[in-house]
Design a protein around this motif. Structure first.
Motif, mmCIF file in Angstrom:
data_model
loop_
_atom_site.group_PDB
_atom_site.id
_atom_site.type_symbol
_atom_site.label_atom_id
_atom_site.label_comp_id
_atom_site.label_asym_id
_atom_site.label_seq_id
_atom_site.Cartn_x
_atom_site.Cartn_y
_atom_site.Cartn_z
ATOM 1 N N MET A 154 5.462 -12.341 -3.032
ATOM 2 C CA MET A 154 4.491 -11.294 -3.400
ATOM 3 C C MET A 154 3.304 -11.903 -4.132
ATOM 4 S SD MET A 154 5.302 -8.023 -2.790
ATOM 5 C CE MET A 154 4.650 -7.071 -4.145
ATOM 6 N N ASP A 155 3.595 -12.871 -4.985
ATOM 7 C CA ASP A 155 2.551 -13.580 -5.740
ATOM 8 C C ASP A 155 1.548 -14.200 -4.747
ATOM 9 O OD1 ASP A 155 1.127 -15.204 -7.463
ATOM 10 O OD2 ASP A 155 2.848 -16.274 -8.268
ATOM 11 N N GLN A 205 -4.054 -13.016 -1.349
ATOM 12 C CA GLN A 205 -4.887 -12.822 -0.147
ATOM 13 C C GLN A 205 -5.440 -11.398 -0.041
ATOM 14 O OE1 GLN A 205 -2.325 -13.879 3.160
ATOM 15 N NE2 GLN A 205 -1.435 -15.493 1.900
ATOM 16 N N GLY A 206 -5.032 -10.521 -0.999
ATOM 17 C CA GLY A 206 -5.436 -9.119 -0.886
ATOM 18 C C GLY A 206 -6.407 -8.689 -1.963
ATOM 19 N N ARG A 207 -6.859 -7.407 -1.835
ATOM 20 C CA ARG A 207 -7.764 -6.846 -2.849
ATOM 21 C C ARG A 207 -7.056 -5.734 -3.579
ATOM 22 N NH1 ARG A 207 -13.235 -5.691 -0.398
ATOM 23 N NH2 ARG A 207 -12.919 -3.653 -1.333
ATOM 24 N N ALA A 208 -7.057 -5.805 -4.912
ATOM 25 C CA ALA A 208 -6.366 -4.780 -5.695
ATOM 26 C C ALA A 208 -7.234 -3.542 -5.822
ATOM 27 C CB ALA A 208 -6.028 -5.338 -7.070
ATOM 28 N N ASP A 209 -6.636 -2.390 -5.531
ATOM 29 C CA ASP A 209 -7.319 -1.116 -5.723
ATOM 30 C C ASP A 209 -6.628 -0.410 -6.897
ATOM 31 O OD1 ASP A 209 -8.244 1.455 -5.695
ATOM 32 O OD2 ASP A 209 -8.210 1.663 -3.508
ATOM 33 N N GLU A 220 -2.096 1.868 9.243
ATOM 34 C CA GLU A 220 -1.142 0.843 8.804
ATOM 35 C C GLU A 220 -1.740 0.105 7.604
ATOM 36 O OE1 GLU A 220 1.961 0.578 9.672
ATOM 37 O OE2 GLU A 220 2.264 -1.145 8.351
ATOM 38 N N PRO A 221 -1.139 0.269 6.422
ATOM 39 C CA PRO A 221 -1.715 -0.382 5.231
ATOM 40 C C PRO A 221 -1.688 -1.899 5.353
ATOM 41 C CG PRO A 221 -0.007 1.223 4.639
ATOM 42 C CD PRO A 221 0.067 1.036 6.117
ATOM 43 N N ASN A 222 -2.685 -2.543 4.735
ATOM 44 C CA ASN A 222 -2.724 -4.004 4.711
ATOM 45 C C ASN A 222 -1.744 -4.492 3.626
ATOM 46 O OD1 ASN A 222 -3.250 -6.661 4.175
ATOM 47 N ND2 ASN A 222 -5.477 -6.472 4.194
ATOM 48 N N PRO A 223 -0.656 -5.225 4.007
ATOM 49 C CA PRO A 223 0.365 -5.620 3.030
ATOM 50 C C PRO A 223 -0.206 -6.430 1.862
ATOM 51 C CG PRO A 223 1.030 -6.208 5.270
ATOM 52 C CD PRO A 223 -0.366 -5.710 5.357
ATOM 53 N N ALA A 224 -1.214 -7.262 2.126
ATOM 54 C CA ALA A 224 -1.778 -8.087 1.052
ATOM 55 C C ALA A 224 -2.488 -7.200 0.018
ATOM 56 C CB ALA A 224 -2.748 -9.119 1.628
ATOM 57 N N ASP A 225 -3.192 -6.149 0.493
ATOM 58 C CA ASP A 225 -3.866 -5.245 -0.451
ATOM 59 C C ASP A 225 -2.837 -4.448 -1.256
ATOM 60 O OD1 ASP A 225 -6.248 -6.162 0.506
ATOM 61 O OD2 ASP A 225 -6.653 -4.419 1.794
ATOM 62 N N VAL A 226 -1.750 -4.028 -0.586
ATOM 63 C CA VAL A 226 -0.703 -3.275 -1.293
ATOM 64 C C VAL A 226 -0.059 -4.175 -2.352
ATOM 65 C CG1 VAL A 226 1.502 -2.037 -1.047
ATOM 66 C CG2 VAL A 226 -0.266 -1.791 0.713
ATOM 67 N N SER A 230 -2.432 -4.604 -5.245
ATOM 68 C CA SER A 230 -2.580 -3.383 -6.042
ATOM 69 C C SER A 230 -1.328 -3.133 -6.874
ATOM 70 C CB SER A 230 -2.843 -2.176 -5.132
ATOM 71 O OG SER A 230 -3.969 -2.425 -4.329
ATOM 72 N N PHE A 231 -0.148 -3.353 -6.282
ATOM 73 C CA PHE A 231 1.111 -3.198 -7.025
ATOM 74 C C PHE A 231 1.162 -4.195 -8.191
ATOM 75 C CE2 PHE A 231 5.123 -5.425 -7.638
ATOM 76 C CZ PHE A 231 5.888 -4.433 -8.224
ATOM 77 N N GLN A 232 0.854 -5.452 -7.867
ATOM 78 C CA GLN A 232 0.920 -6.503 -8.887
ATOM 79 C C GLN A 232 -0.044 -6.192 -10.038
ATOM 80 O OE1 GLN A 232 1.289 -10.987 -8.093
ATOM 81 N NE2 GLN A 232 -0.884 -10.725 -8.398
ATOM 82 N N ALA A 233 -1.231 -5.713 -9.697
ATOM 83 C CA ALA A 233 -2.213 -5.403 -10.741
ATOM 84 C C ALA A 233 -1.693 -4.289 -11.653
ATOM 85 C CB ALA A 233 -3.539 -4.982 -10.092
#
Ligand code: KG4
Ligand code: ZN
Length: 331
Positions: free
Chosen positions: A181-182, A187-191, A229-235, A238-241
């Protein structure tokens, strides 16, 4: 003082030799691949694997260091918290070894050992604020001395690592998902609007992470129902943030409120790259020194057991051979 540390509380079989608080060498057999097949640790399998590897790993370690068992002054073992069967294998092995080679026997609290891991590499002074984030715990401690830690707050449901692993599973990652997950989150963007920050504004130091995990599940379902379909890297980002915003704000806030100028980071999640970055930034802002161990000393290992045993032994601690393993041992 030559101390053998043994760690078998969950799914890592680990031994290390520590001389006067300094790590000499360590060996580790991970069972991660076996448990990955089942999506989580299977306690019965874990105990059997510990039993299978302890003797061989011990011989290997003695050979590498050119030591004989009779050279050991102390045999220390993790006595809890952890899986009962796994702990029992380690504790029985340690007792037999101590008895057989004429060494002192010492039971160590696994959580206490995590908190002292940073001491293997740093000259750490007390008092300090301790943040222990692992697969089973998310605790904030006041560390008054190497042997005295007082809980100030803890998670009321999932531990941070457990939440990482469960969300990893939702996103289709292998078990344990924390490290993956780290990497994915990078590779994703946190919302910040996607998931809640529970307990952020409470006036205590407790945590709750199960709501964020449920938030991820609900978000995935509702997006899919809407044909997206959500982008797993963004999810993942966002979860990590959401998780880290709460952990960092509460930990640094507590250090500032209590006038503590040191924070000690410990446990498997302490190797999370974003957590380290965020804590470093916030600590710098407030003039707080941040101590964290090398990633290899964050996850379960035996060097931390040997290190904790050294300080406990120096403070006069020694255990009787009738000492029990305690799966829910508190700290
Ligand atoms: O301290 P540890 O090895 O075992 C316990 O005592 O629980 O912690 C293991 C936990 C697992 O949940 C694992 O997924 C998580 O630490 N973990 C991470 C990372 N590396 C390990 N979580 C987030 N980011 C990481 N880089
Ligand atoms: Zn641990």
């Amino acid at each position: 003082m030559l101390c053998l540390g043994i760690e078998s509380s969950c799914d890592e079989t680990a031994l290390a030799v520590v001389r006067d608080g300094v790590l000499l060498d360590a060996v580790l057999a991970s069972q991660a691949d076996i448990h990955a097949l089942f999506g989580g640790v299977v306690p019965e399998l874990a105990s059997r694997e510990h039993y299978r590897y302890l003797g061989t790993l011990f011989d290997q370690l003695m050979q590498r260091l050119d030591l004989r068992p009779s050279d050991l002054d102390v045999v220390a073992v993790s006595r809890g918290p952890g899986l009962l069967g796994s702990l029992l294998v380690g504790v029985a092995f340690a007792k037999a070894l101590a008895l057989g080679c004429g060494a002192r026997f010492l039971g160590v609290n696994h959580l206490h050992a995590h908190l002292l891991a940073a001491r293997l590499e740093n000259e750490l002074r007390f008092p300090a604020l301790g943040l222990l984030v692992s697969g089973g715990h998310t605790h904030i401690y006041r560390m008054e001395s190497p042997s005295r830690c007082i809980v100030l707050g803890k998670t009321l449901d999932d531990a941070a690592g457990e939440a990482f692993d469960k969300v990893g599973k939702i996103l289709g990652l292998a078990y344990p998902g924390g490290k993956l997950m780290d990497a994915l989150a990078r590779q994703g963007r946190a919302d910040a609007r996607l998931f809640p920050r529970p307990y952020l504004d409470n006036d205590n130091l407790d945590f709750s992470f199960s709501g964020i995990k449920t938030g991820v599940l609900n978000y995935m379902n509702s997006e899919r129902q809407a044909g997206r379909e959500p982008n797993p890297a963004d999810v993942a980002a966002s979860f990590q943030a959401a998780v880290l915003d709460v952990i960092v704000a509460k930990t640094v806030g507590a250090a500032v409120d209590m006038n503590k100028d040191k924070i000690v980071l410990a446990g498997g999640v302490a190797s999370n790259s974003r957590l380290r970055e965020m804590l470093q930034t916030e600590c710098k802002k407030h003039g707080i020194a941040l101590y964290y161990p090398d990633p290899i000393l964050c996850t379960d290992n035996a060097a931390m057991i040997g290190c904790a045993a050294y300080y406990k032994y120096k403070a006069g601690g020694i255990s009787d051979l009738d000492l029990d393993a305690v799966p829910d041992l508190p700290l």
